[in-house]
Design a protein around this motif. Structure first.
Motif, mmCIF file in Angstrom:
data_model
loop_
_atom_site.group_PDB
_atom_site.id
_atom_site.type_symbol
_atom_site.label_atom_id
_atom_site.label_comp_id
_atom_site.label_asym_id
_atom_site.label_seq_id
_atom_site.Cartn_x
_atom_site.Cartn_y
_atom_site.Cartn_z
ATOM 1 N N SER A 106 23.464 -16.257 26.760
ATOM 2 C CA SER A 106 24.616 -15.522 26.236
ATOM 3 C C SER A 106 24.580 -15.400 24.716
ATOM 4 C CB SER A 106 25.924 -16.220 26.626
ATOM 5 O OG SER A 106 26.048 -16.304 28.014
ATOM 6 N N PHE A 107 23.802 -16.258 24.064
ATOM 7 C CA PHE A 107 23.784 -16.296 22.605
ATOM 8 C C PHE A 107 22.537 -15.660 22.003
ATOM 9 C CE2 PHE A 107 26.514 -19.586 24.200
ATOM 10 C CZ PHE A 107 27.669 -19.354 23.469
ATOM 11 N N PHE A 108 21.709 -15.055 22.834
ATOM 12 C CA PHE A 108 20.516 -14.371 22.355
ATOM 13 C C PHE A 108 20.697 -12.872 22.536
ATOM 14 C CE2 PHE A 108 18.872 -18.583 23.625
ATOM 15 C CZ PHE A 108 18.372 -18.988 22.388
ATOM 16 N N THR A 109 20.447 -12.120 21.487
ATOM 17 C CA THR A 109 20.648 -10.670 21.564
ATOM 18 C C THR A 109 19.694 -10.011 22.548
ATOM 19 O OG1 THR A 109 19.178 -10.332 19.670
ATOM 20 C CG2 THR A 109 21.553 -10.471 19.228
ATOM 21 N N ASN A 110 18.549 -10.621 22.786
ATOM 22 C CA ASN A 110 17.585 -10.014 23.704
ATOM 23 C C ASN A 110 17.748 -10.514 25.141
ATOM 24 O OD1 ASN A 110 16.582 -12.604 23.529
ATOM 25 N ND2 ASN A 110 14.567 -12.025 22.749
ATOM 26 N N GLY A 111 18.715 -11.400 25.383
ATOM 27 C CA GLY A 111 18.978 -11.890 26.729
ATOM 28 C C GLY A 111 17.864 -12.721 27.329
ATOM 29 N N ARG A 112 17.037 -13.315 26.485
ATOM 30 C CA ARG A 112 15.886 -14.069 26.976
ATOM 31 C C ARG A 112 16.314 -15.289 27.787
ATOM 32 N NH1 ARG A 112 14.389 -18.823 24.739
ATOM 33 N NH2 ARG A 112 15.192 -19.449 22.724
ATOM 34 N N THR A 113 15.425 -15.738 28.613
ATOM 35 C CA THR A 113 15.646 -16.951 29.397
ATOM 36 C C THR A 113 15.821 -18.133 28.454
ATOM 37 O OG1 THR A 113 14.312 -16.093 31.192
ATOM 38 C CG2 THR A 113 14.605 -18.470 31.126
ATOM 39 N N SER A 114 16.733 -19.010 28.796
ATOM 40 C CA SER A 114 16.976 -20.183 27.965
ATOM 41 C C SER A 114 17.456 -21.333 28.839
ATOM 42 C CB SER A 114 18.044 -19.871 26.917
ATOM 43 O OG SER A 114 18.402 -21.046 26.217
ATOM 44 N N ALA A 115 16.987 -22.505 28.524
ATOM 45 C CA ALA A 115 17.451 -23.703 29.219
ATOM 46 C C ALA A 115 18.667 -24.319 28.513
ATOM 47 C CB ALA A 115 16.326 -24.735 29.294
ATOM 48 N N TYR A 116 19.081 -23.688 27.406
ATOM 49 C CA TYR A 116 20.186 -24.239 26.614
ATOM 50 C C TYR A 116 21.539 -23.879 27.191
ATOM 51 C CZ TYR A 116 16.932 -25.818 23.114
ATOM 52 O OH TYR A 116 15.925 -26.482 22.481
ATOM 53 N N VAL A 117 22.518 -24.716 26.847
ATOM 54 C CA VAL A 117 23.899 -24.569 27.306
ATOM 55 C C VAL A 117 24.810 -24.903 26.130
ATOM 56 C CG1 VAL A 117 25.654 -25.523 28.872
ATOM 57 C CG2 VAL A 117 23.285 -25.276 29.649
ATOM 58 N N ARG A 118 25.933 -24.195 26.056
ATOM 59 C CA ARG A 118 26.959 -24.556 25.078
ATOM 60 C C ARG A 118 28.197 -24.985 25.844
ATOM 61 N NH1 ARG A 118 30.320 -20.898 20.805
ATOM 62 N NH2 ARG A 118 31.601 -20.643 22.650
ATOM 63 N N ALA A 119 28.651 -26.195 25.562
ATOM 64 C CA ALA A 119 29.839 -26.731 26.224
ATOM 65 C C ALA A 119 30.866 -27.110 25.171
ATOM 66 C CB ALA A 119 29.480 -27.943 27.069
ATOM 67 N N SER A 120 32.106 -26.825 25.460
ATOM 68 C CA SER A 120 33.202 -27.142 24.552
ATOM 69 C C SER A 120 33.867 -28.450 24.980
ATOM 70 C CB SER A 120 34.243 -26.020 24.582
ATOM 71 O OG SER A 120 35.400 -26.400 23.862
#
Length: 159
Positions: A106-120
């Motif tokens: 969700s945080f990459f403009t190119n929509g690349r695959t990512s194993a990262y997560v943002r949690a609040s």
């Protein structure tokens, strides 16, 4: 003028003026210090829940400021990437278990695959931190086991 600010919004200026007129600078600083201590406590409790449940399943650094933790789930790599994809884990599986976070893609403009997560950790009540991390850990373990058996969602089978 798109690269400069001509004037901050008038409403924001009026609110700031009213607040500082009422509290004064010392009162404002006391408020900021209090709020910082509230979020520091929440961050520390959230990080403790992460250590308890996600050790060996994720990598992260405890943030010094802010209201989010950015972390990498240690998922099996997906085709065309060196890392796993947190989108299915977060959008489908975690949400089903009532764990709300945002996948890194969700945080990459190119929509690349990512194993990262943002949690609040700012809104969730502290008493839910441990259970949320327990549920997320169970999901990550399931994804890893499915990958070992070759029955994960990437294999075209429903899980």
């Amino acid at each position: 003028t798109s690269s400069s600010t001509l004037q901050p919004p008038s409403l924001s200026q009026a609110v700031a003026y009213s607040l500082l007129s009422h509290w004064g600078y010392d009162g404002f600083q006391q408020h900021v210090d209090h709020i910082a201590s509230v979020y520091r406590r929440k961050r520390d409790l959230f990080a403790a829940a992460m250590r308890k449940h996600l050790e060996g399943l994720a990598e992260w650094s405890t943030p010094e400021a802010g209201m989010f933790v950015w972390f990498k789930l240690l998922l099996p790599p997906v085709p065309g990437s060196d890392e796993g994809d947190s989108e299915d884990v977060i959008v489908r599986r975690a949400l089903k278990e009532k764990v709300l976070a945002l996948p890194g893609t969700s945080f990459f403009t190119n929509g690349r695959t990512s194993a990262y997560v943002r949690a609040s950790f700012s809104v969730l009540p502290e008493e839910h931190f441990d259970e949320a991390m327990r549920r997320l850990a169970a999901i990550v373990k399931d994804v890893r086991e499915e990958a070992e058996r070759g029955t994960g969602s990437d294999s075209g089978m429903s899980v």
